[in-house]
Design an enzyme around this catalytic site. Structure first.
Site, PDB file in Angstrom:
ATOM      1  NE  ARG A  64      -2.819  -1.095   3.414  1.00 35.86           N
ATOM      2  CZ  ARG A  64      -2.844  -2.359   3.849  1.00 35.86           C
ATOM      3  NH1 ARG A  64      -3.239  -3.311   3.045  1.00 35.86           N
ATOM      4  NH2 ARG A  64      -2.482  -2.667   5.073  1.00 35.86           N
ATOM      5  CE1 TYR A  68      -3.186   3.874   0.018  1.00 34.87           C
ATOM      6  CE2 TYR A  68      -1.864   3.756   2.002  1.00 34.87           C
ATOM      7  CZ  TYR A  68      -3.008   3.444   1.321  1.00 34.87           C
ATOM      8  OH  TYR A  68      -3.995   2.722   1.945  1.00 34.87           O
ATOM      9  CE1 TYR A  90     -11.914   5.062   2.414  1.00 35.87           C
ATOM     10  CE2 TYR A  90     -13.585   5.251   4.114  1.00 35.87           C
ATOM     11  CZ  TYR A  90     -12.453   4.653   3.623  1.00 35.87           C
ATOM     12  OH  TYR A  90     -11.880   3.646   4.333  1.00 35.87           O
ATOM     13  CG  HIS A  92     -11.209  14.567   8.213  1.00 32.25           C
ATOM     14  ND1 HIS A  92     -10.028  14.938   7.583  1.00 32.25           N
ATOM     15  CD2 HIS A  92     -11.503  15.561   9.076  1.00 32.25           C
ATOM     16  CE1 HIS A  92      -9.636  16.103   8.049  1.00 32.25           C
ATOM     17  NE2 HIS A  92     -10.518  16.505   8.954  1.00 32.25           N
ATOM     18  CB  VAL A  95      -9.260  10.960   9.639  1.00 27.27           C
ATOM     19  CG1 VAL A  95      -9.386   9.849  10.668  1.00 27.27           C
ATOM     20  CG2 VAL A  95      -9.562  12.312  10.289  1.00 27.27           C
ATOM     21  CB  ALA A 122     -14.888   5.893  10.312  1.00 25.95           C
ATOM     22  CD  GLN A 164      -5.934   1.066   7.593  1.00 21.73           C
ATOM     23  OE1 GLN A 164      -6.367   1.397   6.500  1.00 21.73           O
ATOM     24  NE2 GLN A 164      -4.653   0.923   7.802  1.00 21.73           N
ATOM     25  CB  ALA A 205     -20.391   4.263   9.782  1.00 25.49           C
ATOM     26  CB  SER A 232     -14.368  -3.764  10.569  1.00 22.88           C
ATOM     27  OG  SER A 232     -15.007  -4.576   9.629  1.00 22.88           O
ATOM     28  CB  THR A 233     -13.692   1.098  13.391  1.00 27.65           C
ATOM     29  OG1 THR A 233     -13.360   1.715  12.146  1.00 27.65           O
ATOM     30  CG2 THR A 233     -12.930   1.799  14.502  1.00 27.65           C
TER      31      THR A 233
HETATM   32  N1  SAM Z   1     -10.385   8.755   5.975  1.00 26.97           N
HETATM   33  C1  SAM Z   1     -11.267   7.760   6.542  1.00 26.97           C
HETATM   34  C2  SAM Z   1     -12.173   8.433   7.562  1.00 26.97           C
HETATM   35  O1  SAM Z   1     -12.113   9.666   7.669  1.00 26.97           O
HETATM   36  O2  SAM Z   1     -12.959   7.750   8.241  1.00 26.97           O
HETATM   37  C3  SAM Z   1     -10.494   6.605   7.160  1.00 26.97           C
HETATM   38  C4  SAM Z   1      -9.654   5.868   6.163  1.00 26.97           C
HETATM   39  S1  SAM Z   1      -8.732   4.538   6.871  1.00 26.97           S
HETATM   40  C5  SAM Z   1      -7.592   4.206   5.599  1.00 26.97           C
HETATM   41  C6  SAM Z   1      -9.771   3.128   6.737  1.00 26.97           C
HETATM   42  C7  SAM Z   1     -10.330   2.727   8.097  1.00 26.97           C
HETATM   43  O3  SAM Z   1     -11.336   3.652   8.499  1.00 26.97           O
HETATM   44  C8  SAM Z   1     -11.035   1.380   8.124  1.00 26.97           C
HETATM   45  O4  SAM Z   1     -10.142   0.295   8.230  1.00 26.97           O
HETATM   46  C9  SAM Z   1     -11.906   1.526   9.343  1.00 26.97           C
HETATM   47  O5  SAM Z   1     -11.157   1.381  10.538  1.00 26.97           O
HETATM   48  C10 SAM Z   1     -12.347   2.987   9.217  1.00 26.97           C
HETATM   49  N2  SAM Z   1     -13.600   3.068   8.450  1.00 26.97           N
HETATM   50  C11 SAM Z   1     -13.749   3.399   7.169  1.00 26.97           C
HETATM   51  N3  SAM Z   1     -15.045   3.333   6.806  1.00 26.97           N
HETATM   52  C12 SAM Z   1     -15.724   2.942   7.911  1.00 26.97           C
HETATM   53  C13 SAM Z   1     -17.096   2.684   8.192  1.00 26.97           C
HETATM   54  N4  SAM Z   1     -18.027   2.796   7.255  1.00 26.97           N
HETATM   55  N5  SAM Z   1     -17.413   2.299   9.439  1.00 26.97           N
HETATM   56  C14 SAM Z   1     -16.486   2.150  10.407  1.00 26.97           C
HETATM   57  N6  SAM Z   1     -15.180   2.379  10.200  1.00 26.97           N
HETATM   58  C15 SAM Z   1     -14.803   2.768   8.970  1.00 26.97           C
END
Ligand code: SAM
Length: 257
Positions: A64, A68, A90, A92, A95, A122, A164, A205, A232-233
């Site tokens: 990755r 990136y 997607y 923020h 974040v 998220a 993640q 979410a 998933s978180t």
């Molecule tokens: N920039 C994104 C944000 O602002 O939420 C986060 C990106 S990060 C690379 C990816 C991680 O965000 C996922 O592994 C998970 O932990 C979390 N995530 C992304 N989408 C999610 C959702 N729909 N519900 C819960 N956690 C989410």
């Protein structure tokens, strides 16, 4: 003159994007996007004549980190070409996102205007859906693999959020999902601080208006076999009450007379 702005879509399709983000997308010369679904891509594609997906950079067996950096290069080459570039991520855009911070840093070093607009992450959805106030007991949060790999001071009297979690333990940065063997190591680590049956929450979410939010409460040791996704978180509520620091309390008390 070329410039760069990163904006976010939020998590829920069509519902979370700020008016400012939308304006940047509409007015850009070129829009790059790395978002969570094809539907989200189609929605953004309607907002500007020149929308390019960054998904093409994801290749099997490429880490990755490498992916990136290729994205950053593609974005910067258009900025250097004098274009007004908007990049849509997607949630923020800053974040748990490497590309935005790196691209902005490099663009600024080269003298270009570069900035970020905040979006709904998220974590913001988590606070609302789970009714968790990060200020109530405090909140630590980490990327799951980084959390596993480095020495940390875990505070079981605060919330612990692991991002993640679906790829926890993938130090190759190449996998889309890790196995129970990886999660067993995570569980061993967490078991040093939490009881095995401590209730934790798998959180996903809703990202589409009709899809359901997943809020699955499980004992910590069920983590090994539970189905997880790349979205998933994991939320670990406190297992210990707050414990007073009497040394500081005593010092502060002298001011209250
Ligand atoms: N920039 C994104 C944000 O602002 O939420 C986060 C990106 S990060 C690379 C990816 C991680 O965000 C996922 O592994 C998970 O932990 C979390 N995530 C992304 N989408 C999610 C959702 N729909 N519900 C819960 N956690 C989410």
């Amino acid at each position: 003159d070329g410039g760069l702005v990163f904006v976010g879509t939020g998590i829920l399709l069509g519902g979370h994007m700020t008016p400012r983000a939308r304006e940047y997308i509409t007015n850009a010369d070129i829009v790059f996007m790395s978002v969570s679904s094809g539907i989200m891509e189609a929605w953004i594609s309607d907002m500007n004549q020149d929308v390019r997906s960054l998904q093409v950079f994801y290749k099997e067996e490429v880490s990755r980190k490498e992916t990136y950096n290729s994205m950053v290069n593609a974005i910067l080459s258009e900025v250097r070409d004098g274009k007004r570039v908007c990049c849509v991520l997607y949630g923020h855009p800053g974040v748990f996102a490497y590309v935005s911070h790196r691209a902005i840093e490099l663009a600024r070093n080269e003298g270009f205007t570069a900035k970020m607009e905040p979006g709904i992450s998220a974590e913001d959805c988590l606070v609302a859906d789970l009714g968790i106030d990060p200020g109530k007991y405090g909140c630590q949060q980490y990327e799951a693999t980084q959390f596993m790999l480095y020495q940390r001071k875990i505070d079981p009297s605060a919330y612990l959020i692991l991002w993640q979690i679906g790829v926890a333990g993938d130090i190759s940065l190449k996998k889309l999902e890790t196995k129970s063997s990886h999660r067993k190591i995570l569980l061993e680590l967490l078991s040093e601080h939490y009881p095995d049956d401590h209730e934790v929450i798998v959180y996903e979410a809703s990202s589409l208006p009709l899809s359901k939010t997943r809020i699955e409460k499980i004992p910590l040791n069920h983590l090994i076999d539970i189905k997880l996704h790349d979205y998933s978180t994991l939320v670990i509520p406190p297992s210990l009450p707050l414990s007073i620091n009497s040394r500081v309390e005593e010092k502060l008390r002298q001011f209250s007379y």
